[in-house]
Design an enzyme around this catalytic site. Structure first.
Site, PDB file in Angstrom:
ATOM      1  N   LYS A  78       0.827  -1.214   0.000  1.00  0.00           N
ATOM      2  CA  LYS A  78       0.000   0.000   0.000  1.00  0.00           C
ATOM      3  C   LYS A  78       0.864   1.266   0.000  1.00  0.00           C
ATOM      4  O   LYS A  78       0.426   2.320  -0.461  1.00  0.00           O
ATOM      5  CB  LYS A  78      -0.923   0.029   1.219  1.00  0.00           C
ATOM      6  CG  LYS A  78      -1.842  -1.168   1.376  1.00  0.00           C
ATOM      7  CD  LYS A  78      -3.101  -1.054   0.545  1.00  0.00           C
ATOM      8  CE  LYS A  78      -4.125  -2.123   0.880  1.00  0.00           C
ATOM      9  NZ  LYS A  78      -3.713  -3.517   0.613  1.00  0.00           N
TER      10      LYS A  78
HETATM   11  C1  PLP Z   1      -4.094  -4.623  -0.064  1.00  0.00           C
HETATM   12  C2  PLP Z   1      -3.252  -5.858  -0.142  1.00  0.00           C
HETATM   13  C3  PLP Z   1      -3.450  -6.842  -1.138  1.00  0.00           C
HETATM   14  C4  PLP Z   1      -4.582  -6.769  -2.150  1.00  0.00           C
HETATM   15  O1  PLP Z   1      -4.388  -5.784  -3.117  1.00  0.00           O
HETATM   16  P1  PLP Z   1      -5.646  -5.251  -3.969  1.00  0.00           P
HETATM   17  O2  PLP Z   1      -5.136  -4.091  -4.731  1.00  0.00           O
HETATM   18  O3  PLP Z   1      -6.675  -4.857  -2.953  1.00  0.00           O
HETATM   19  O4  PLP Z   1      -6.095  -6.366  -4.829  1.00  0.00           O
HETATM   20  C5  PLP Z   1      -2.592  -7.934  -1.179  1.00  0.00           C
HETATM   21  N1  PLP Z   1      -1.605  -8.079  -0.267  1.00  0.00           N
HETATM   22  C6  PLP Z   1      -1.382  -7.154   0.711  1.00  0.00           C
HETATM   23  C7  PLP Z   1      -0.295  -7.400   1.690  1.00  0.00           C
HETATM   24  C8  PLP Z   1      -2.188  -6.014   0.801  1.00  0.00           C
HETATM   25  O5  PLP Z   1      -1.964  -5.132   1.777  1.00  0.00           O
END
Ligand code: PLP
Length: 516
Positions: free
Chosen positions: A138
């Protein structure tokens, strides 16, 4: 001879440069904003959601040529980011955008590089997206999105300050706090459930630094915190009092175009790096496997492909909450199913909001609006076969059970010496299961194994710890892997926020934090 010595090519390049000065326009996936009343990128980022409930998308995708990819190979990550973002955010001044990229992806924020790529085994690579301040992917978007929002307020002559209100189950809250801290023209307040986050996550948020941040625990679970925030967002009295003090409410969630567009960069960057290391030649096709929850990360890969990046397939990797696997197999999206709590909690999602953008691209806005109505009413929809045909040209779905995930963590470490977190393990499992001969697959590695140290330790067969903090040391001891800086420094950080309130106090607490 360089291209621009050819007079015809030069003319072309000039026309192209002129076209670049045209503002890239944005429309809504549900049809209320179309080519006739399309808006600029700064406006789309400021608004977040279109008035019809749809998501903003560019009217068309800018192109990425083979020559441009060649040009990006020697560039640093922040420079590559600037090149790609410039194509989409055409109403941002170049120097503002450049500074945002250089600051967001500097060595100060991403110690070991913004998106380094590691070889796991033959034809399988891990694109490590977790070297930022919160050790999860993120950060890639949330380190730059606040700067893009702040600039958007200036570009659109917005006199008010944005007040970002977030309810978090853990990861997003901390990443948002890190991204928005001390950014001009924004203030952020994060609520987390007192019995809904891990000890490490709690410590991360309670010790948050920055002049414009507020953090508060809410008695209850995530739903209590979430519905409290939603209530404030739709409370006219709260809005009026906020406006009077010179603020307006805004959210940091993953449907904002400003969170999606930075994610396109690392797919292009990974491709350039593989050329650099000699693993591929410019023009060769590669595949990506993406551990998916909200469908944002994998959609960014699709946009890179539509721009012209040579991509063969996109593997949508899910855990036991495999609503997307079923959708990609059958054409029916059905969220009416049991919710599972897994080792990969960031993928424990039954409504993947960003899938709406793919539906728009393959079905157009009228059908998308219809599917979304059906999802809201019945919790499901079925796309027509022509739409499914388009989706299947690029996407394939697969999922990993908890046991598959556990075995993958152990095997990947013991066989190849590569330590991965449970989300990445889901991606590696699906990639290996679907891999064709000679296909090169890059797995998006979305979190540091130290973020989920207790589970990773257990998967490797170690249980000599009694809490999450001890598990971090145990994982390092048993594997020899280095604890990332932001996690290692946590124990010495000072607690700044220790308030805990009841849900019905959230509105007044929020408003009390704002000075006129
Ligand atoms: C948010 C997240 C995901 C999923 O990503 P999306 O863009 O919501 O599909 C996968 N792994 C981690 C560690 C995340 O924080």
């Amino acid at each position: 001879m360089p291209l621009h010595y050819n007079p015809n090519k030069r003319k072309e390049a000039f026309a192209c440069a002129k076209a670049m000065t045209v503002v890239m326009k944005y429309i809504s996936t549900r049809g209320m904003i179309t080519s006739e009343n399309a808006i600029g990128s700064a406006d789309a980022i400021k608004r977040g959601l279109a008035p019809d409930g749809g998501l903003f998308m560019p009217l068309e995708f800018p192109k990425l040529s083979k020559e441009e990819i060649e040009k990006y190979i020697p560039l640093s990550y922040p420079e590559r980011a600037f090149e790609i973002l410039s194509k989409f955010l055409t109403d941002y001044p170049g120097d503002v955008l450049k500074k945002a990229c250089l600051d967001a992806y500097s060595e100060k924020t991403f110690e070991k590089g913004a998106a380094p790529i590691k070889k796991v085994c033959n034809d399988l690579y891990s694109l490590e997206l977790w070297h930022g301040p919160t050790c999860a992917f993120k950060d890639e978007a949330l380190q730059i999105m606040p700067k893009l929002l702040s600039a958007a307020l200036k570009i659109t002559n917005e006199p008010k300050t944005a007040f970002i209100l977030v309810a978090t189950s853990g990861d997003t809250g901390k990443a948002a706090l890190e991204g928005y801290r001390d950014v001009d023209k924004v203030k952020i307040m994060v609520y987390y459930p007192s019995d809904g986050v891990s000890a490490v996550q709690k410590k991360q948020m309670a010790t948050q630094e920055g002049e414009n941040v507020e953090v508060c625990a809410v008695h209850g679970n995530f739903d209590d915190a979430q519905s409290g925030v939603k209530k404030i967002f739709s409370d006219p009295d709260a809005q009026r009092r906020l406006n009077e003090k010179g603020y307006f409410f805004s959210s940091a969630n993953s449907i904002n175009w400003g969170r999606l567009v930075p994610q396109i960069v690392y797919y292009v960057s990974a491709y350039c790096d593989l050329i650099k290391t000699g693993d591929i030649k410019n023009g060769d096709k590669i595949s990506f496997a993406v551990p998916t929850g909200n469908f944002g990360n994998i959609l960014a890969a699709y946009i890179a492909k539509e721009m012209g990046l040579p991509v063969s397939r996109l593997i949508c990797a899910s855990n036991t909450n495999n609503v997307l696997t079923d959708f990609l197999k059958t054409g029916t999206y059905d969220k009416n199913r049991t919710f599972h709590t897994t080792m990969s909690p960031s993928m424990d999602i039954l409504i993947s909001s960003n899938l709406e953008r793919l539906l728009y691209l393959c079905a157009g806005c009228d059908k998308t609006a219809e599917y979304m109505r059906s999802l809201a009413q019945d919790g499901k929809y079925t796309v027509s076969s022509d739409v499914m045909e388009k989706i299947e040209k690029t996407f394939v779905g697969e999922f990993a059970s908890e046991n598959d995930c556990k075995k993958t963590i152990k095997e990947t470490f013991e066989k190849y010496g590569y330590l991965c977190d449970p989300h990445t393990a889901v991606g590696i499992f699906c990639a290996k299961k679907l891999k064709k001969a000679n296909e090169k697959i890059v797995v998006a590695s979305t979190a540091s194994p130290f973020k989920f140290a207790a589970d990773v330790c257990r998967c490797l067969g170690h249980t000599d710890f009694s809490n999450d903090f001890e598990a971090i040391d145990a994982l390092s001891l048993h594997t020899g892997a280095e604890i990332p800086g932001p996690i290692a420094s946590l124990s010495s950080k000072k607690v700044r926020f220790s308030d805990a309130i009841d849900p019905d106090q959230m509105k007044e607490t929020t408003l009390s934090k704002i000075k006129a």
